[in-house]
Motif scaffolding. Structure first.
Motif, PDB file in Angstrom:
ATOM      1  N   ASP A 281       0.823  -1.215   0.000  1.00  0.00           N
ATOM      2  CA  ASP A 281       0.000   0.000   0.000  1.00  0.00           C
ATOM      3  C   ASP A 281       0.853   1.260   0.000  1.00  0.00           C
ATOM      4  OD1 ASP A 281      -2.278  -1.566   0.074  1.00  0.00           O
ATOM      5  OD2 ASP A 281      -2.339  -1.591   2.274  1.00  0.00           O
ATOM      6  N   ASP A 282       2.163   1.097  -0.322  1.00  0.00           N
ATOM      7  CA  ASP A 282       3.119   2.210  -0.396  1.00  0.00           C
ATOM      8  C   ASP A 282       3.297   2.899   0.957  1.00  0.00           C
ATOM      9  OD1 ASP A 282       4.992   3.636  -1.834  1.00  0.00           O
ATOM     10  OD2 ASP A 282       3.606   5.240  -2.354  1.00  0.00           O
ATOM     11  N   LYS A 284       5.806   2.884   3.988  1.00  0.00           N
ATOM     12  CA  LYS A 284       7.149   2.415   4.322  1.00  0.00           C
ATOM     13  C   LYS A 284       7.379   2.486   5.831  1.00  0.00           C
ATOM     14  CE  LYS A 284       9.078   3.871  -0.127  1.00  0.00           C
ATOM     15  NZ  LYS A 284      10.105   4.700  -0.812  1.00  0.00           N
TER      16      LYS A 284
END
Length: 460
Positions: A281-282, A284
């Motif tokens: 889901d991007d 980090k």
């Protein structure tokens, strides 16, 4: 034109542990107009590089301490300002303020043109007598019986005159085979300083591998005696303000805080799976972000561990502020994730990234690294399996985290059959101040921390 009293710019205290600072760079020039709130100069404290802002409007009339100057004591005059319209070129340093502390300009020893060896004055030294290194016990015996070590033979290691050697002298004296040692007056000779290494003594007495006179070091240059005997050189390494404070605080911590240690292995397999899902889901996040969150949640469950010792007794801390160790070129600094228990994983990750960058750039504000209730130091990214960290007073605990590593463990499946299964484990070691967090409390904390870390749904 009549000049009023100039506005003094003094070296400020920019952190609780700061005793002196370095002028990194002046951001204003002499004769330049300054408004209240303008940045005057950058000062390196014991923690970071901080900008000093002007408190008044005026003109920067004189820079007393040039940029690059180091170890300026607190309260020392570093510059002068005058009010607008006054003649800044003729400002004078006030008489009641002396020049900067001598520490501002570290003294550099001037190397002599030739290696010189200074010879200390020896007590009752008579030419022709051998000079022994005498043990304390032997010296007491010799003084009591008015004897001298040169009247006997040194048999100890490296030519030391021992207690047994002194007792043999006493026996010889009792047998009238030796007389009392009476120092004879020696005519005074004018002091001389040899400009070359001393010649090797004649081969009539014992020779010792160690020099009788300790070498005196010269920063940045090989010492004369060392160069002759060891053919070695050394150079002084200048210590930054941060490293000096680290050395001081770590020494105080290990010598005054009763450290206790406990370790535990944690399975981070579930954490790694959640992290992979977040990456899709991007989002980090790192394993260390989960560790920070797990520690904060555990501290919320066990407020008795969220304490400090201020020298007089324990204090219960109202906020859960996690100090995270960040390595920089100048040393380790611990920016703080404030109110970490109330933050989500992504918010913690964003805070860690932002504060770590500011720490490496030397741009942390005092409120971003002062305080904290619990510390975490993670060396896993350097391939370290496990280690033990030193407590950062007045905090009571610090958690040392190693790398996660694959380990094969024997488990049972749903049908009860044994099988080998790979697990991802990390070892955490907690150092705790026994005055406020005893062994039983530290053990329960690690047990709860392990359960929280291994079950990510508990961190929500």
């Amino acid at each position: 034109m009549h000049l009023g009293d100039p506005i003094k710019i003094l070296m400020p205290s920019l952190s609780p542990t700061m005793e002196e600072g370095n002028i990194v760079k002046w951001l204003k020039k002499e004769g330049e107009a300054v408004s209240a709130g303008d940045a005057l100069c950058e000062i390196e404290t014991d923690k970071a590089v901080v900008t000093l802002d002007a408190g008044d409007d005026g003109i920067l009339a004189k820079i007393v301490v040039e940029e690059g100057a180091k170890n300026i004591r607190l309260g020392s005059l570093i510059g002068l300002m005058v009010e607008e319209g006054e003649d800044w070129k003729h400002v004078e340093i006030p008489k009641d303020v002396g020049p900067p502390s001598p520490a501002a300009k570290p003294s550099v020893p001037h190397p002599p043109p030739e290696p010189q060896i200074s010879i200390p004055v020896q007590k009752e030294h008579t030419p022709g007598k051998l000079q022994f290194r005498v043990s304390p016990a032997a010296r007491n015996i010799l003084d009591k019986h008015a004897l001298d070590a040169s009247q006997g033979t040194a048999t100890g290691p490296r030519g030391i005159f021992t207690k047994e050697d002194a007792l043999k002298l006493v026996e010889l004296k009792q047998m009238d085979k030796i007389t009392e040692s009476k120092p004879t007056p020696v005519p005074l000779a004018p002091p001389t300083t040899p400009t070359a290494p001393l010649p090797t003594p004649a081969t009539g007495g014992p020779s010792y591998p160690r020099p009788m006179i300790p070498p005196v070091s010269t920063p940045g240059q090989p010492n004369a005696v060392i160069a002759v005997s060891l053919q070695g050189t050394f150079s002084e390494i200048p210590a930054s303000s941060i490293r000096r404070v680290i050395a001081k605080r770590l020494t105080e911590s290990k010598s005054t805080v009763p450290h206790a240690y406990a370790t535990a292995d944690c399975d981070v397999g579930a954490i790694l799976k959640v992290r992979q899902d977040l990456v899709k889901d991007d989002i980090k996040v790192s394993v260390n972000d989960f560790i920070i969150k797990a520690a904060a949640v555990t501290l919320k469950q066990m407020p008795d561990v969220n304490v400090s010792w201020d020298g007089e007794g324990p204090k219960q801390l109202p906020c859960i502020d996690i100090s995270v160790a960040v390595a920089t070129d100048k040393g380790v600094i611990t920016p703080i994730i404030k109110n970490a228990a109330a933050k989500g994983i992504q918010e913690i990750a964003d805070s860690v990234r932002a504060l770590s960058k500011k720490a490496r750039d030397g741009k942390l504000l005092p409120e971003e690294y002062q305080g904290g209730s619990f510390s975490i130091s993670n060396l896993g990214m350097f391939g370290i399996d496990e280690f033990i960290a030193v407590i950062n007073p007045p905090q009571a605990c610090i958690l040392a985290v190693g790398r996660f590593r694959p380990v094969l463990k024997l488990t049972q499946d749903e049908e009860g059959n044994a099988k080998l299964q790979q697990h991802q484990l990390i070892t955490v070691a907690m150092s705790s101040d026994s005055r406020v967090v005893d062994d039983e409390l530290a053990t329960r904390f690690l047990k709860n921390f392990k359960a929280n870390l291994e079950n990510p749904f508990r961190l929500a």
